[in-house]
Design a protein around this motif. Sequence first.
Motif, short mmCIF file in Angstrom:
data_model
loop_
_atom_site.label_atom_id
_atom_site.label_comp_id
_atom_site.label_asym_id
_atom_site.label_seq_id
_atom_site.Cartn_x
_atom_site.Cartn_y
_atom_site.Cartn_z
N ARG A 1 -53.45 -15.29 42.83
CA ARG A 1 -54.46 -15.60 42.93
C ARG A 1 -54.86 -16.12 44.29
O ARG A 1 -54.14 -17.31 43.83
N ASP B 1 -52.92 -11.18 47.67
CA ASP B 1 -53.25 -9.99 47.57
C ASP B 1 -51.88 -9.09 47.50
O ASP B 1 -50.97 -9.34 48.00
N LEU B 2 -52.06 -8.17 46.36
CA LEU B 2 -51.10 -7.23 46.34
C LEU B 2 -50.36 -6.23 47.71
O LEU B 2 -49.44 -5.94 47.79
N PHE B 3 -51.07 -5.94 48.31
CA PHE B 3 -50.68 -4.89 49.64
C PHE B 3 -49.55 -5.88 50.36
O PHE B 3 -48.66 -5.80 50.52
N TYR C 1 -53.66 -8.94 40.33
CA TYR C 1 -53.83 -8.04 41.11
C TYR C 1 -54.79 -7.08 40.04
O TYR C 1 -55.13 -6.40 40.97
N ASP D 1 -58.08 -8.78 41.43
CA ASP D 1 -58.17 -8.30 42.78
C ASP D 1 -58.08 -7.53 43.49
O ASP D 1 -59.07 -7.37 44.40
N ARG D 2 -58.12 -6.60 42.57
CA ARG D 2 -57.73 -5.26 43.47
C ARG D 2 -59.08 -4.59 42.06
O ARG D 2 -59.12 -2.95 42.92
N GLU D 3 -59.26 -4.70 41.18
CA GLU D 3 -60.55 -4.03 40.96
C GLU D 3 -60.14 -2.86 40.22
O GLU D 3 -60.92 -1.24 40.04
N PHE D 4 -58.75 -2.34 39.82
CA PHE D 4 -58.08 -1.41 39.42
C PHE D 4 -59.22 -0.28 37.95
O PHE D 4 -58.96 -1.30 37.24
N ASP E 1 -51.58 3.61 41.96
CA ASP E 1 -52.34 2.79 41.56
C ASP E 1 -50.92 1.86 40.96
O ASP E 1 -50.62 0.93 40.68
N ARG F 1 -60.89 -5.10 34.76
CA ARG F 1 -60.86 -5.70 36.18
C ARG F 1 -61.69 -6.42 36.76
O ARG F 1 -61.93 -6.52 38.25
#
Length: 277
Positions: free
Chosen positions: A131, A137-139, A160, A163-166, A174, A195
């Motif tokens: 981060r 960012d992952l994307f 990640y 960051d993406r709160e999976f 995902d 997450r």
Amino acid sequence: MQQLKIYQSRWAMELRRPDGVERTDEEAFALVAEAGFHGMALDLGASDMAEAKKTLPLFRKHNLECMINAFPDTIDGLQPVLDMAKEFDASYVNIIGQVMPFTVDEGVEVVKRWMEMAEASGVDVLFETHRNCITNDLFYTLQLMDRLPEMPICADLSHYIVDREFWFPLSAGDQALIRRILKRADMFQGRISNREQVQIQIDFPRHQKWVEQYKAWWEEGIGYWKGRHGPDDTMIFLTELGPPEYAITGADGFELSDRWEEALKIKGWVEDIWART
């Protein structure tokens, strides 16, 4: 024969206790060497270069290898770290780049320039999934990787997941995104998140689902690494459990777990994974 080397982070050896008790570098290096780690990582985000350079005699005394985590905030800011890496005979400079372009096109040019500088200096570099840096960012990072197949990746998945709160369990989609990182990673870092928190205690019962997920990711990633690399290549795994405020504390300011014991436990897990993969 392919080889695994496990490093510990100098930053992770800091205690930062509210009572002021702290390890010296000598104590930290001795502990790391006695525990069978192959090397120590210097984090230039936690210590300035002048202080970090004072540890060179300790690397030699304890026969530990070196890698450097760099946080360059300009393109040219990487060069002094590359010079330091030559002095320390560092295995890698791991870049957490503070140059953060808005567009992927601009990011590609930044990464290419840093890779060119590293090649000219004769230093191996990686770009960490992290981060607050160019790979924030992952994307965005996946797009950089698609544009630059030669971009070497250090996978710290903890960033990640936060960051993406999976959600857990991760959806197939995902998991496929994470798998793209695993397939490209040349190095892995050992920190476990959920997450919401970037570093969780690995022995707490409620955290075991995430512990098992990370073990599965490391096993999958190590399998990909072995399939992509030559018979004499070496993979580095870095245990990097940060001190407070990375580490969660109680109201008294003391940590809720022993990070050194956790690092040793992760080291053992990864050695077992490597042996059976």
